[in-house]
Design a protein around this motif. Structure first.
Motif, PDB file in Angstrom:
ATOM      1  N   PHE A 168       0.836  -1.211   0.000  1.00 27.48           N
ATOM      2  CA  PHE A 168       0.000   0.000   0.000  1.00 27.48           C
ATOM      3  C   PHE A 168       0.868   1.257   0.000  1.00 27.48           C
ATOM      4  O   PHE A 168       0.552   2.248  -0.652  1.00 27.48           O
ATOM      5  N   LEU A 169       1.981   1.205   0.736  1.00 30.76           N
ATOM      6  CA  LEU A 169       2.871   2.365   0.812  1.00 30.76           C
ATOM      7  C   LEU A 169       3.590   2.645  -0.506  1.00 30.76           C
ATOM      8  O   LEU A 169       3.964   3.779  -0.774  1.00 30.76           O
TER       9      LEU A 169
ATOM     10  N   ASP B 190       1.653   8.347   3.049  1.00 27.72           N
ATOM     11  CA  ASP B 190       0.467   8.110   3.867  1.00 27.72           C
ATOM     12  C   ASP B 190       0.878   7.794   5.309  1.00 27.72           C
ATOM     13  O   ASP B 190       1.348   6.694   5.599  1.00 27.72           O
TER      14      ASP B 190
ATOM     15  N   ALA C 291       2.142   2.553  -3.292  1.00 31.95           N
ATOM     16  CA  ALA C 291       1.161   3.364  -4.021  1.00 31.95           C
ATOM     17  C   ALA C 291       0.969   4.734  -3.382  1.00 31.95           C
ATOM     18  O   ALA C 291       0.671   5.709  -4.072  1.00 31.95           O
ATOM     19  N   SER C 292       1.135   4.813  -2.065  1.00 33.61           N
ATOM     20  CA  SER C 292       0.941   6.070  -1.325  1.00 33.61           C
ATOM     21  C   SER C 292       2.062   6.234  -0.308  1.00 33.61           C
ATOM     22  O   SER C 292       1.845   6.084   0.902  1.00 33.61           O
TER      23      SER C 292
END
Length: 103
Positions: A10-11, A17, A13-14
């Protein structure tokens, strides 16, 4: 897929965050990897000092690992950030932990 692998995906991609980075640090704590967790929390708070939730967890980690002076400093920084943000709940939690450690 384990949670750390999932959070890292996920990180990718973002990468900025803070919620995901905070969650990753908590997973490292669960594994007993305090050094990695500490690095992540410190990176979050250096880049985003208004991300108040990480102050408490970083200070608790430092307290647990015996680095009391650093824990006190992070509690103090967290209280100041919470005060500036008007987050009375976070301020109260940080102050309570700080007072328990210092008194």
């Amino acid at each position: 897929m384990d949670r750390i692998t999932q959070l890292k995906a996920f990180l990718q991609a973002s990468p900025g965050d803070n919620f995901l980075r905070h969650a990753l640090a908590l997973e490292y704590i669960k594994l007993g990897d305090d050094n990695t967790a500490r690095s992540i929390f410190e990176e979050i708070l250096t880049q985003s000092p208004a991300y108040i939730g990480s102050y408490y967890h970083l200070a608790k980690l430092l307290e647990r690992t015996g680095d009391t002076p650093a824990a006190i400093a992070w509690y103090e920084k967290g209280m100041e950030a919470a005060k500036q943000a008007g987050d009375k709940h976070a301020f109260g939690e940080l102050r309570s932990a700080y007072e328990e450690l210092t008194f």
